[in-house]
Design a protein around this motif. Structure first.
Motif, short mmCIF file in Angstrom:
data_model
loop_
_atom_site.label_atom_id
_atom_site.label_comp_id
_atom_site.label_asym_id
_atom_site.label_seq_id
_atom_site.Cartn_x
_atom_site.Cartn_y
_atom_site.Cartn_z
N GLN A 225 0.83 -1.21 0.00
CA GLN A 225 0.00 0.00 0.00
C GLN A 225 0.86 1.24 0.00
O GLN A 225 1.96 1.25 0.52
N SER B 158 5.44 3.70 1.41
CA SER B 158 4.97 2.50 0.73
C SER B 158 5.43 1.26 1.46
O SER B 158 6.53 1.23 2.00
N THR B 159 4.57 0.26 1.45
CA THR B 159 4.93 -1.04 2.01
C THR B 159 5.30 -2.03 0.92
O THR B 159 5.60 -3.18 1.21
N THR B 160 5.26 -1.56 -0.33
CA THR B 160 5.56 -2.47 -1.44
C THR B 160 6.74 -1.95 -2.25
O THR B 160 7.88 -2.16 -1.89
N TYR B 161 6.49 -1.23 -3.32
CA TYR B 161 7.55 -0.78 -4.20
C TYR B 161 8.17 0.53 -3.70
O TYR B 161 7.50 1.34 -3.06
#
Length: 126
Positions: free
Chosen positions: A1, A26-29
């Motif tokens: 997210q 961000s926790t992803t990219y």
């Protein structure tokens, strides 16, 4: 997210300047993977992009703000900025920071952008 938080809005006089900021998390990219844009929702109008910047710093502007606004990004600090100069009453609106890994394919349309912040309001009085 992805989370985006804008700041810097306010009430200003026409002809003056203002800097808007956006903090990305961000926790992803990573931030560098995202195309970033500033969007404006003027009263009675649809939200539309006014300035965009890709991961390499290449910028694009809509005609209404070209030459007056400057978008920049700080990848190290995961920040996005919009310098608004020589403000006009038509610049009044809510400004949103937007992020999308493929945003370059969509900008200046907001459709397709995956993430937006809550917005910061700019009111320009003449």
């Amino acid at each position: 997210q992805v989370s985006l938080m804008e700041s810097g809005g306010g009430s200003v006089q026409a002809g003056t300047s203002r800097r808007l900021s956006c903090i990305f998390s961000s926790t992803t990219y990573p931030y560098g993977d995202y195309y970033m844009g500033w969007f404006r929702k003027a009263p009675g109008k649809k939200r539309e992009g006014v300035a965009g910047v890709d991961r390499n710093g290449r910028t694009t502007y809509t005609d209404s703000v070209a030459g007056r606004f400057t978008i920049s990004r700080d990848n190290a600090n995961m920040s996005l900025y919009l310098d608004l100069n020589n403000l006009e009453s038509e610049d009044t609106g809510i400004y949103y920071c937007g992020a999308d890994r493929f945003g370059e394919d969509w900008f200046p349309r907001d459709r397709g952008f995956a993430y937006f912040g809550q917005g910061t309001q700019v009111i320009v009085s003449s």
